[in-house]
Design an enzyme around this catalytic site. Sequence first.
Site, PDB file in Angstrom:
ATOM      1  N   TYR A 131     -16.317 -15.714 -18.632  1.00 16.53           N
ATOM      2  CA  TYR A 131     -17.706 -15.244 -18.656  1.00 16.53           C
ATOM      3  C   TYR A 131     -18.241 -15.187 -17.233  1.00 16.53           C
ATOM      4  O   TYR A 131     -18.907 -14.236 -16.848  1.00 16.53           O
ATOM      5  CB  TYR A 131     -18.558 -16.184 -19.499  1.00 16.53           C
ATOM      6  CG  TYR A 131     -18.200 -16.122 -20.947  1.00 16.53           C
ATOM      7  CD1 TYR A 131     -18.718 -15.118 -21.751  1.00 16.53           C
ATOM      8  CD2 TYR A 131     -17.323 -17.042 -21.508  1.00 16.53           C
ATOM      9  CE1 TYR A 131     -18.377 -15.043 -23.085  1.00 16.53           C
ATOM     10  CE2 TYR A 131     -16.990 -16.975 -22.842  1.00 16.53           C
ATOM     11  CZ  TYR A 131     -17.514 -15.981 -23.626  1.00 16.53           C
ATOM     12  OH  TYR A 131     -17.179 -15.906 -24.937  1.00 16.53           O
ATOM     13  N   ASN A 188     -22.485  -7.685 -29.525  1.00 19.96           N
ATOM     14  CA  ASN A 188     -21.304  -6.839 -29.584  1.00 19.96           C
ATOM     15  C   ASN A 188     -21.519  -5.580 -30.407  1.00 19.96           C
ATOM     16  O   ASN A 188     -21.070  -5.505 -31.540  1.00 19.96           O
ATOM     17  CB  ASN A 188     -20.162  -7.662 -30.196  1.00 19.96           C
ATOM     18  CG  ASN A 188     -18.864  -7.133 -29.668  1.00 19.96           C
ATOM     19  OD1 ASN A 188     -18.851  -6.128 -29.004  1.00 19.96           O
ATOM     20  ND2 ASN A 188     -17.796  -7.822 -29.942  1.00 19.96           N
ATOM     21  N   CYS A 226     -13.905  -8.639 -26.919  1.00 16.99           N
ATOM     22  CA  CYS A 226     -14.473  -9.966 -26.674  1.00 16.99           C
ATOM     23  C   CYS A 226     -13.374 -11.006 -26.672  1.00 16.99           C
ATOM     24  O   CYS A 226     -13.494 -12.044 -26.060  1.00 16.99           O
ATOM     25  CB  CYS A 226     -15.460 -10.310 -27.771  1.00 16.99           C
ATOM     26  SG  CYS A 226     -16.431  -8.911 -28.230  1.00 16.99           S
ATOM     27  N   HIS A 227     -12.310 -10.719 -27.367  1.00 18.46           N
ATOM     28  CA  HIS A 227     -11.243 -11.722 -27.438  1.00 18.46           C
ATOM     29  C   HIS A 227     -10.570 -11.898 -26.085  1.00 18.46           C
ATOM     30  O   HIS A 227      -9.858 -12.845 -25.866  1.00 18.46           O
ATOM     31  CB  HIS A 227     -10.246 -11.295 -28.499  1.00 18.46           C
ATOM     32  CG  HIS A 227      -9.668  -9.955 -28.250  1.00 18.46           C
ATOM     33  ND1 HIS A 227     -10.210  -8.809 -28.769  1.00 18.46           N
ATOM     34  CD2 HIS A 227      -8.605  -9.600 -27.506  1.00 18.46           C
ATOM     35  CE1 HIS A 227      -9.459  -7.798 -28.348  1.00 18.46           C
ATOM     36  NE2 HIS A 227      -8.497  -8.238 -27.580  1.00 18.46           N
ATOM     37  N   GLU A 231      -1.578  -9.133 -27.585  1.00 16.29           N
ATOM     38  CA  GLU A 231      -1.667  -8.514 -26.259  1.00 16.29           C
ATOM     39  C   GLU A 231      -0.584  -9.062 -25.348  1.00 16.29           C
ATOM     40  O   GLU A 231      -0.379  -8.583 -24.247  1.00 16.29           O
ATOM     41  CB  GLU A 231      -3.030  -8.853 -25.659  1.00 16.29           C
ATOM     42  CG  GLU A 231      -4.143  -8.373 -26.572  1.00 16.29           C
ATOM     43  CD  GLU A 231      -4.614  -7.012 -26.157  1.00 16.29           C
ATOM     44  OE1 GLU A 231      -4.793  -6.808 -24.976  1.00 16.29           O
ATOM     45  OE2 GLU A 231      -4.795  -6.165 -27.031  1.00 16.29           O
TER      46      GLU A 231
END
Length: 107
Positions: free
Chosen positions: A26, A49, A57-58, A86
């Site tokens: 963040y 969101n 966001c992940h 990912e």
Amino acid sequence: MEQQKNSYQKIYDVVKQIPRGSVATYGQVAALAGNRRWARVVGYALHVNPDPEQIPCHRVVNREGRLSEAFAFGGVNRQKLLLEAEGIPVKDDCVRLEKYQWKRVAP
DNA sequence: GTTGTGACACATT
DNA sequence: AAATGTGCCACAA
């Protein structure tokens, strides 16, 4: 007339820039958006969101590399799956920031 | 219009 | 070393 420059727009823009296989904090996003103090606003921005399909966001985690318990997609559990998808191994909801924290491309 | 809260980070004790 | 308090911005009631 993109007068829609609400602070969030900048945050979203930065989050959308996070490449696949990397995560950002963040504070990192906030700093890139303009000020590191926006960390809280960043969290709020992701909380609303409006475009979860474009705002991963992940890929945004807190300073500890750990996720929030109030994830928006359906739960932290969901996020763990997304990060692993990912290529980011998640251990107990924690990611290896030293290895996967998104590094601003060399200037 | 004011007060309080919030998906954080950092400084200080 | 760890724990606590503070600072920042934006939004909700």
